[in-house]
Design a protein around this motif. Structure first.
Motif, PDB file in Angstrom:
ATOM      1  N   LYS A  25       2.607  -3.902   8.617  1.00 25.72           N
ATOM      2  CA  LYS A  25       4.030  -3.645   8.800  1.00 25.72           C
ATOM      3  C   LYS A  25       4.411  -2.365   8.066  1.00 25.72           C
ATOM      4  N   PRO A  26       5.485  -1.713   8.515  1.00 26.94           N
ATOM      5  CA  PRO A  26       5.849  -0.422   7.907  1.00 26.94           C
ATOM      6  C   PRO A  26       6.386  -0.514   6.485  1.00 26.94           C
ATOM      7  N   ILE A  64      -0.293  -6.451   5.351  1.00 27.80           N
ATOM      8  CA  ILE A  64      -0.401  -5.182   4.634  1.00 27.80           C
ATOM      9  C   ILE A  64       0.806  -4.347   5.029  1.00 27.80           C
ATOM     10  N   PHE A  65       1.451  -3.730   4.053  1.00 25.54           N
ATOM     11  CA  PHE A  65       2.606  -2.897   4.405  1.00 25.54           C
ATOM     12  C   PHE A  65       2.623  -1.600   3.607  1.00 25.54           C
ATOM     13  N   GLY A  66       3.368  -0.636   4.166  1.00 23.58           N
ATOM     14  CA  GLY A  66       3.594   0.629   3.472  1.00 23.58           C
ATOM     15  C   GLY A  66       2.456   1.631   3.556  1.00 23.58           C
ATOM     16  N   LEU A  67       1.593   1.491   4.551  1.00 24.16           N
ATOM     17  CA  LEU A  67       0.460   2.427   4.658  1.00 24.16           C
ATOM     18  C   LEU A  67       0.946   3.835   4.988  1.00 24.16           C
ATOM     19  N   CYS A 103       0.821  -1.214   0.000  1.00 19.67           N
ATOM     20  CA  CYS A 103       0.000   0.000   0.000  1.00 19.67           C
ATOM     21  C   CYS A 103       0.856   1.266   0.000  1.00 19.67           C
ATOM     22  N   THR A 104       2.093   1.121  -0.434  1.00 18.36           N
ATOM     23  CA  THR A 104       3.015   2.256  -0.452  1.00 18.36           C
ATOM     24  C   THR A 104       2.449   3.438  -1.230  1.00 18.36           C
ATOM     25  N   ASP A 105       1.741   3.153  -2.319  1.00 14.73           N
ATOM     26  CA  ASP A 105       1.201   4.219  -3.165  1.00 14.73           C
ATOM     27  C   ASP A 105      -0.318   4.342  -3.061  1.00 14.73           C
ATOM     28  N   LEU A 106      -0.876   3.820  -1.966  1.00 20.43           N
ATOM     29  CA  LEU A 106      -2.311   3.940  -1.733  1.00 20.43           C
ATOM     30  C   LEU A 106      -2.578   5.260  -1.007  1.00 20.43           C
TER      31      LEU A 106
END
Length: 110
Positions: A101-102, A78-81, A48-51
């Motif tokens: 997770k980050p 799920i990562f990258g929120l 989800c880095t680009d969500l």
């Protein structure tokens, strides 16, 4: 607008979500998860880095799989929120039900 990319990095399937998930396109996320499950995915990492945004409909898609994943021993992380998206998960207590997770390296390690 939402873009969904699926990649396989054995043993993980990565579902990259870019843009915004709302009521009009949450069914696309559901379809993508269904496709991965039909292909035999057992480990799903949701990037989800680009969500930029997720609505309650989008959250509902992830919630709808929690019991099934637990029963079938399918892992989902799920990562990258972004902070504003993470806050939506946190306010609803979903960060207690879904592994978040980050970044990708932390997701792979979990």
């Amino acid at each position: 607008m939402l873009t969904i990319e699926k990649t396989h990095e054995s043993p993980n399937w990565i579902l990259k979500l870019t843009g915004e998930i709302d009521a009009s396109n949450s069914v696309n996320v559901d379809s993508a998860i269904q496709e991965l499950l039909k292909s035999g995915a057992e480990n799903l990492l949701v990037d989800c880095t680009d969500l930029e945004y997720i609505s309650s409909a989008g959250l509902g898609v992830f919630m709808s799989y929690l019991e099934e994943f637990q029963e079938k021993n399918i892992g989902m992380v799920i990562f990258g929120l972004k902070d504003k998206v993470f806050q939506v998960f946190h306010i609803l207590g979903l960060d207690q039900l879904i592994r978040i997770k980050p970044d990708k390296s932390a997701a792979l390690a979990s």
